[in-house]
Design an enzyme around this catalytic site. Structure first.
Site, short mmCIF file in Angstrom:
data_model
loop_
_atom_site.label_atom_id
_atom_site.label_comp_id
_atom_site.label_asym_id
_atom_site.label_seq_id
_atom_site.Cartn_x
_atom_site.Cartn_y
_atom_site.Cartn_z
N GLY A 35 64.09 29.18 56.54
CA GLY A 35 63.63 28.74 57.01
C GLY A 35 63.03 28.99 58.64
O GLY A 35 61.82 29.87 59.42
N CYS A 244 46.18 47.37 34.66
CA CYS A 244 46.71 49.04 35.18
C CYS A 244 46.21 49.90 33.61
O CYS A 244 46.34 50.22 32.95
CB CYS A 244 48.43 48.51 35.14
N CYS A 247 49.72 51.49 32.46
CA CYS A 247 50.62 50.84 32.01
C CYS A 247 50.25 49.88 31.02
O CYS A 247 50.97 49.16 30.05
CB CYS A 247 52.35 50.50 32.34
N CYS A 269 49.30 49.60 38.84
CA CYS A 269 50.21 48.87 39.22
C CYS A 269 51.36 48.83 40.86
O CYS A 269 50.75 50.94 41.20
CB CYS A 269 51.94 48.50 38.33
N CYS A 275 55.76 49.62 36.84
CA CYS A 275 55.15 50.80 35.56
C CYS A 275 55.78 51.88 35.46
O CYS A 275 54.93 51.47 33.82
CB CYS A 275 53.80 51.17 36.85
#
Lengths: 296, 203
Positions: A35, A244, A247, A269, A275
């Protein structure tokens, strides 16, 4: 150099060896201090700052000839930025490229994490525009550096609190700050906060490169990554009422596409590979133009 | 200090530096991001004694004219110095406090307490200690926990000098300050970033 090898006249993976060594040393320190933003001597790349020069320099420094590279831009493999970077490394490093998340050993991303869980043998490289999570709260680098040194992150909580005071909830939806391994507060790059939980305890190594700002940082695998929040206002990800349209997925991050000027819209998506894979398995959404045989 | 003047006296470096160093680096970053994982180092270097091929590969991959190397007495032979000067161009320092990389042999006392640990603002300005050992096994008496490790990992590393683990624990006790350690055997590497907690457990 063979016909199938890297472009003649260029070093393997474009960057010169001294630059790669400098970046590799920065990457090792970044992994050792999760980090923390390691300064590095970012180079000019053959495209403008802001188009992923940091991610490209990290990718160039880790790539091996037998890697398979995937590049996504907002989840899509077929946008200009993704296609250009993929072609760049296909030319200069002669690596295999793919759009399938599962087949990639290195995935460079602009602002999304693939929906498919990543594995231990994969590395995710983020393109980062502004690596400093405190930058919009404190413009001076000397001060933000001191704040990180002292773990002085109160200001970030004030920012999230002001969201609640003004909007009634934490209105930060992307670049949502995280705390890595209980120490450094980090900008996850402008990924939607939907993706933040995927960073936590991830099996893959996650590397972040900010070219213009000259910073590299990292999250080692299996590292605790917590999205900052409050006890009474816990962190939440986006949800959609729609599935979606292509899909039928209900668990993926959806893009809203305006279709006409009469309110027509498609939710689909953002992860194109996810997808397509679902559609190949027979899943259909309400707007796929095909019967919804296996739709959920 | 005499320096070998004929290239024939100096062992060869990487045959294909861009590709060889990329593969060695991936072994090193894999080891650093998964503490305790023992990773094979590709390549076929034949460095001067006492350097092992894995140690030489790591140093050739990471060191250059921007880095200061500190070598322990065992490594400070004319052949090793000539090899490192020729292939890396790194400056060799006498004081461990100036080192970016310190290289020592397992049985030697490493100058852990003297290595730079960085500053609170710049903890990355700290040394990496590279210790050449004979045994490196991901099953052993050492129990490791921390970032990069799913629950815990095990490590067996030998030989190490008396007091090594206490000195390392002291050097990393004030996170984010600390040093990072790479162990290199003849053919493999393992690493301990400063975040790894090490406890000894027999059996």
């Amino acid at each position: 150099m063979t016909a199938t090898g890297p472009l003649p006249g260029y070093n393997f993976a474009y960057l010169n060896e001294q630059t790669k060594r400098m970046i590799r040393r920065a990457l090792l320190k970044a992994v050792a201090i999760p980090g923390y933003q390691v300064p590095f001597a970012s180079r000019e790349m053959p495209m403008p700052y802001g188009w992923g020069t940091g991610g490209m320099q990290v990718t160039a420094s880790i790539l091996m000839p037998d890697d398979t590279l995937k590049v996504i831009d907002q989840g899509a493999d077929d946008t200009t930025n993704a296609v250009s970077i993929r072609n760049f490394f296909a030319k200069t490093a002669a690596v295999e490229t793919t759009t399938a998340t599962a087949q990639a050993s290195v995935i460079q991303t602009r602002h999304r994490i693939p929906e498919e869980p990543l594995r231990e043998d994969q590395i995710l490289v983020y393109q980062v525009p502004i690596p400093e999570p405190l930058r919009f709260l404190e413009p001076r680098e000397t001060e933000t550096r001191k704040m990180h040194a002292l773990s002085e992150y109160g200001l970030m909580h004030v920012k999230l609190y002001e969201d609640i005071a003004r909007y009634g909830h934490i209105a930060t939806t992307y670049a949502y700050p995280v705390e890595v391994d209980g120490r450094y507060v980090m900008d996850p790059s402008p990924t939607p906060k939907f993706d933040n939980p995927k960073m936590d305890d991830c099996a893959a190594l996650q590397l972040f490169g900010a070219g213009r700002e000259k910073r590299i940082y990292a999250i080692p695998p299996y590292t605790k990554v917590i999205s900052l929040d409050f006890d009474d206002y816990p962190f939440e990800v986006q949800t959609w009422e729609e599935a979606c349209g292509l899909c039928g997925a209900r668990d993926s991050y959806l893009d809203e596409v305006i279709l006409d000027d009469r309110g027509g819209r498609l939710f689909c998506c953002s992860d194109t590979d996810f997808c397509e894979k679902r559609r190949a398995m027979g899943y259909r959404g309400a707007m796929s133009g095909e019967p919804q045989e296996a739709a959920e | 200090m005499s320096i070998a003047t004929h290239s024939a006296d100096i062992a060869a470096g990487f045959a294909d530096p861009p590709v060889d160093s990329a593969q060695v680096f991936r072994a090193v970053i894999d080891a650093m991001s998964r503490p305790g994982k023992v990773v094979p180092v590709p390549g076929d270097l034949d460095p001067p004694a006492p350097m092992t091929p894995a140690l030489a590969a790591v140093v050739l991959t990471l060191a250059d004219f921007d880095t200061q190397l500190w070598l322990s007495p065992e490594f400070a032979t004319d052949e090793v110095l000539a090899f490192l000067r020729f292939h890396t161009g790194a400056s060799l320092v006498d004081d461990p406090a100036d080192a970016a990389f310190a290289i020592s042999l397992g049985r030697e006392k490493a100058p852990i307490a003297d290595l730079p640990r960085g500053t609170p603002a710049y903890p990355d300005r700290s040394a990496t200690l590279i210790v050449q050992v004979e045994t490196l096994d991901d099953d052993g008496p050492l129990r490791l926990t921390g970032p990069g490790i799913r629950q815990e990992s095990r490590l067996d590393v030998a030989p190490l000098p008396e007091g090594f683990w206490q000195a390392r624990a002291d050097a990393v006790g004030d996170f984010p300050l600390g040093i990072d350690v790479i162990f290199a055997s003849r053919t493999h590497v393992a690493a301990l970033p400063r975040t790894t907690k090490v406890s000894e457990r027999r059996g």
